[in-house]
Design a protein around this motif. Sequence first.
Motif, PDB file in Angstrom:
ATOM      1  N   SER A  76      84.329 -56.552  81.093  1.00 17.05           N
ATOM      2  CA  SER A  76      83.122 -56.753  80.145  1.00 17.05           C
ATOM      3  C   SER A  76      83.748 -57.007  78.875  1.00 17.05           C
ATOM      4  CB  SER A  76      82.184 -55.598  80.229  1.00 17.05           C
ATOM      5  OG  SER A  76      83.146 -54.427  79.665  1.00 17.05           O
ATOM      6  N   HIS A  77      85.166 -57.283  78.599  1.00 14.95           N
ATOM      7  CA  HIS A  77      85.613 -57.539  77.337  1.00 14.95           C
ATOM      8  C   HIS A  77      86.814 -58.377  77.583  1.00 14.95           C
ATOM      9  CE1 HIS A  77      86.542 -55.527  73.181  1.00 14.95           C
ATOM     10  NE2 HIS A  77      87.660 -56.443  73.496  1.00 14.95           N
ATOM     11  N   THR A  78      86.794 -59.778  77.033  1.00 13.11           N
ATOM     12  CA  THR A  78      87.955 -60.429  77.119  1.00 13.11           C
ATOM     13  C   THR A  78      87.893 -61.393  76.074  1.00 13.11           C
ATOM     14  OG1 THR A  78      87.206 -62.579  78.701  1.00 13.11           O
ATOM     15  CG2 THR A  78      87.991 -60.368  79.745  1.00 13.11           C
ATOM     16  N   ASN A  85     100.677 -68.688  72.215  1.00 16.10           N
ATOM     17  CA  ASN A  85     100.953 -67.294  72.861  1.00 16.10           C
ATOM     18  C   ASN A  85     101.427 -66.660  71.481  1.00 16.10           C
ATOM     19  OD1 ASN A  85     104.058 -67.057  72.629  1.00 16.10           O
ATOM     20  ND2 ASN A  85     103.735 -69.055  74.003  1.00 16.10           N
ATOM     21  N   ARG A  86     101.632 -65.195  71.665  1.00 17.55           N
ATOM     22  CA  ARG A  86     101.961 -64.472  70.649  1.00 17.55           C
ATOM     23  C   ARG A  86     103.532 -63.878  71.067  1.00 17.55           C
ATOM     24  NH1 ARG A  86      96.628 -63.003  68.500  1.00 17.55           N
ATOM     25  NH2 ARG A  86      97.489 -61.101  67.574  1.00 17.55           N
ATOM     26  N   GLU A  87     104.044 -64.520  71.912  1.00 21.41           N
ATOM     27  CA  GLU A  87     105.429 -63.708  72.367  1.00 21.41           C
ATOM     28  C   GLU A  87     106.392 -63.301  71.233  1.00 21.41           C
ATOM     29  OE1 GLU A  87     106.804 -66.950  74.993  1.00 21.41           O
ATOM     30  OE2 GLU A  87     105.005 -66.417  76.288  1.00 21.41           O
ATOM     31  N   SER A  98     104.493 -53.093  62.920  1.00 17.54           N
ATOM     32  CA  SER A  98     103.262 -52.353  63.861  1.00 17.54           C
ATOM     33  C   SER A  98     102.497 -53.581  63.816  1.00 17.54           C
ATOM     34  CB  SER A  98     102.851 -51.433  62.924  1.00 17.54           C
ATOM     35  OG  SER A  98     102.291 -51.787  61.576  1.00 17.54           O
ATOM     36  N   TYR A  99     101.291 -53.507  64.491  1.00 18.89           N
ATOM     37  CA  TYR A  99     100.209 -54.603  64.862  1.00 18.89           C
ATOM     38  C   TYR A  99      99.559 -54.940  63.237  1.00 18.89           C
ATOM     39  CZ  TYR A  99      95.836 -56.688  66.429  1.00 18.89           C
ATOM     40  OH  TYR A  99      94.777 -57.698  66.659  1.00 18.89           O
ATOM     41  N   ASP A 100      99.401 -53.850  62.470  1.00 16.79           N
ATOM     42  CA  ASP A 100      98.855 -54.250  60.986  1.00 16.79           C
ATOM     43  C   ASP A 100      99.843 -54.821  60.112  1.00 16.79           C
ATOM     44  OD1 ASP A 100      96.854 -53.974  59.287  1.00 16.79           O
ATOM     45  OD2 ASP A 100      98.069 -52.211  58.090  1.00 16.79           O
ATOM     46  N   ALA A 218      81.993 -57.891  66.302  1.00 10.98           N
ATOM     47  CA  ALA A 218      82.469 -57.706  65.052  1.00 10.98           C
ATOM     48  C   ALA A 218      83.649 -56.673  65.267  1.00 10.98           C
ATOM     49  CB  ALA A 218      81.637 -57.255  63.750  1.00 10.98           C
ATOM     50  N   PHE A 219      84.695 -56.797  64.429  1.00  8.70           N
ATOM     51  CA  PHE A 219      85.886 -55.995  64.472  1.00  8.70           C
ATOM     52  C   PHE A 219      85.690 -55.126  63.516  1.00  8.70           C
ATOM     53  CE2 PHE A 219      90.977 -55.907  64.367  1.00  8.70           C
ATOM     54  CZ  PHE A 219      90.801 -54.636  64.851  1.00  8.70           C
ATOM     55  N   LEU A 220      85.142 -53.889  63.983  1.00  2.00           N
ATOM     56  CA  LEU A 220      84.791 -52.745  62.698  1.00  2.00           C
ATOM     57  C   LEU A 220      85.794 -51.844  62.591  1.00  2.00           C
ATOM     58  CD1 LEU A 220      81.638 -50.475  63.005  1.00  2.00           C
ATOM     59  CD2 LEU A 220      83.493 -50.033  61.739  1.00  2.00           C
ATOM     60  N   ASN A 249      86.931 -48.335  66.308  1.00  2.00           N
ATOM     61  CA  ASN A 249      87.799 -47.301  66.686  1.00  2.00           C
ATOM     62  C   ASN A 249      89.041 -47.564  67.249  1.00  2.00           C
ATOM     63  OD1 ASN A 249      85.170 -45.904  65.531  1.00  2.00           O
ATOM     64  ND2 ASN A 249      85.852 -43.977  66.633  1.00  2.00           N
ATOM     65  N   GLN A 250      89.631 -48.730  67.097  1.00  3.46           N
ATOM     66  CA  GLN A 250      90.734 -48.910  67.538  1.00  3.46           C
ATOM     67  C   GLN A 250      92.070 -48.194  66.954  1.00  3.46           C
ATOM     68  OE1 GLN A 250      91.725 -53.235  67.791  1.00  3.46           O
ATOM     69  NE2 GLN A 250      93.415 -52.786  69.300  1.00  3.46           N
ATOM     70  N   PHE A 251      91.904 -48.099  65.928  1.00  6.95           N
ATOM     71  CA  PHE A 251      92.899 -47.616  64.856  1.00  6.95           C
ATOM     72  C   PHE A 251      92.427 -46.490  64.095  1.00  6.95           C
ATOM     73  CE2 PHE A 251      94.142 -52.019  65.440  1.00  6.95           C
ATOM     74  CZ  PHE A 251      95.304 -51.918  66.261  1.00  6.95           C
ATOM     75  N   ASP A 269      83.228 -50.815  71.927  1.00  3.90           N
ATOM     76  CA  ASP A 269      84.424 -51.024  72.749  1.00  3.90           C
ATOM     77  C   ASP A 269      85.818 -50.755  71.940  1.00  3.90           C
ATOM     78  OD1 ASP A 269      82.398 -52.468  73.709  1.00  3.90           O
ATOM     79  OD2 ASP A 269      83.451 -53.996  74.968  1.00  3.90           O
ATOM     80  N   HIS A 270      86.821 -50.289  72.527  1.00  2.15           N
ATOM     81  CA  HIS A 270      88.032 -49.769  72.161  1.00  2.15           C
ATOM     82  C   HIS A 270      88.094 -48.243  72.280  1.00  2.15           C
ATOM     83  CE1 HIS A 270      91.026 -52.736  71.451  1.00  2.15           C
ATOM     84  NE2 HIS A 270      89.913 -53.713  70.760  1.00  2.15           N
ATOM     85  N   LEU A 271      87.625 -47.453  71.290  1.00  2.00           N
ATOM     86  CA  LEU A 271      87.600 -46.211  71.079  1.00  2.00           C
ATOM     87  C   LEU A 271      88.704 -45.304  71.468  1.00  2.00           C
ATOM     88  CD1 LEU A 271      84.063 -46.202  72.921  1.00  2.00           C
ATOM     89  CD2 LEU A 271      84.373 -45.866  70.550  1.00  2.00           C
ATOM     90  N   PRO A 324      95.786 -62.834  73.496  1.00  2.00           N
ATOM     91  CA  PRO A 324      96.945 -62.988  73.096  1.00  2.00           C
ATOM     92  C   PRO A 324      97.819 -62.313  72.602  1.00  2.00           C
ATOM     93  CG  PRO A 324      95.702 -64.366  71.987  1.00  2.00           C
ATOM     94  CD  PRO A 324      94.889 -63.512  72.517  1.00  2.00           C
ATOM     95  N   GLY A 325      97.160 -61.136  71.561  1.00  3.16           N
ATOM     96  CA  GLY A 325      97.922 -60.306  70.673  1.00  3.16           C
ATOM     97  C   GLY A 325      98.172 -58.840  71.245  1.00  3.16           C
ATOM     98  N   THR A 326      97.003 -58.370  71.849  1.00  5.10           N
ATOM     99  CA  THR A 326      97.059 -56.917  72.074  1.00  5.10           C
ATOM    100  C   THR A 326      97.092 -56.473  73.552  1.00  5.10           C
ATOM    101  OG1 THR A 326      94.833 -56.290  72.045  1.00  5.10           O
ATOM    102  CG2 THR A 326      95.871 -56.163  70.200  1.00  5.10           C
TER     103      THR A 326
END
Length: 410
Positions: A76-78, A85-87, A98-100, A218-220, A249-251, A269-271, A324-326
């Motif tokens: 349900s999430h792709t 790519n982000r190799e 870090s990702y940030d 949206a990426f809240l 709530n990913q980070f 999604d994420h949490l 490609p990122g996470t």
Amino acid sequence: MKTLFYNIKELFQVRENNTEILKGSQMKELPSIKNAFLVVENDLIADYGAMENAPAEYDESVDVSGRMIMPSYIDSHTHIVYAGNREQEFVDRINGLSYDEIYQRGGGILNSVEKLRKASEDELYIDAANRLEELIALGTGVIEIKSGYGLSLEAELKMLRVIKKLQEKYPVKIKATFLGAHAIPPEFKGNQSGFVTAICNEMIPEIAQSGLADYVDAFLETGYFTVEETQKIIQAATKHGLKAKIHVNQFTAINGVAMCVEENVLSVDHLEIVTDADIAALQKGRTIPVALPTCSYFISIPYTPARKMLEANLPLVIASDYNPGTTPSGNMNFVVATACIKMKMTPEEAFNAATLNAAYALEVQNEYGSITKGKKASFFITKPIHSIYAIPYNFGSDLVETVYLNGKKQ
Ligand SMILES: N=CN[C@@H](CCC(=O)O)C(=O)O
Ligand SMILES: [Zn+2]
């Protein structure tokens, strides 16, 4: 055309009635029939039961001796439409960034935006179709695909048209989500509110009108979109007849979950970070939580606290987050394994989260997610295995032997 599948070692996720959603301890049970038969008529499940009651008349038959059947995974999430790519970022993270930090340097999502804007629709289609074919062979029968690497109306529509082409060409059921608020594109740098206004007043109306999206996302998150900005986007989507599914709530936990539940979004999604207040908010609404265990695995962030959420009698879905990122993988067998190994979900809970509950997160619960008469005949047959626990236990092996979608062998 009536096909009999016989001598099934174990037929899983058999639900006499169409159970909509499983919460808390209900997720412990994964109903099955040992030594079973299954009858498929055209694209639908027509009958099932113990082998001694198998029908004598059919057009063709398939011997499933030693093998098991599970309804198709519902991912349900792709984000499988992307360019390149982000190799290099993967190696940069190994070396300590870090990702940030990568995002602050203009990489991360913006790296994919730059690549996607340059790619042609045909190039994007070929890459996404190859990814989709791999996922179908691994047992996925329903999938949600997000836009979100275009971030302009033109480039987002290009992504959504690629998703539409996949819908037309493949028997897998696909839901499309417009993720305009994924990051701030370079042309809106320093003018975040202008970008949110453009999403609400220009992009959402046009995209709703095009019929190319089923949902808005949206990426809240701290550093991306605030609670208030996301609320505006959800309300604009609602006004145009589109439900929302929100990355949250990913980070960090910034009270976004409560707002999402209040706005009655379909899923959060994420949490990876979940507070008691988030749990209390989820208990009050019908918004379903979705965990993305292989994202936690790949970028080494906390795992969604599944046990705590199930003890609070919440439902739970697991999905891949293929992007490609996470999470550059959409193997739902590995998602199930990671949920078991890292989130301490039992295999029964993990399969329920990846099939029946996941159907609710894409509003396909009347057609997919269980072996129920009248639902679509979309399922996979395993290789010969001792028990279904082999899928998470042998986490590096591909134990899916054959896939049927809408009654047709793939
Ligand atoms: N976090 C937001 N979106 C994606 C990652 C996007 C990217 O890094 O390309 C996710 O769900 O993890
Ligand atoms: Zn995502």
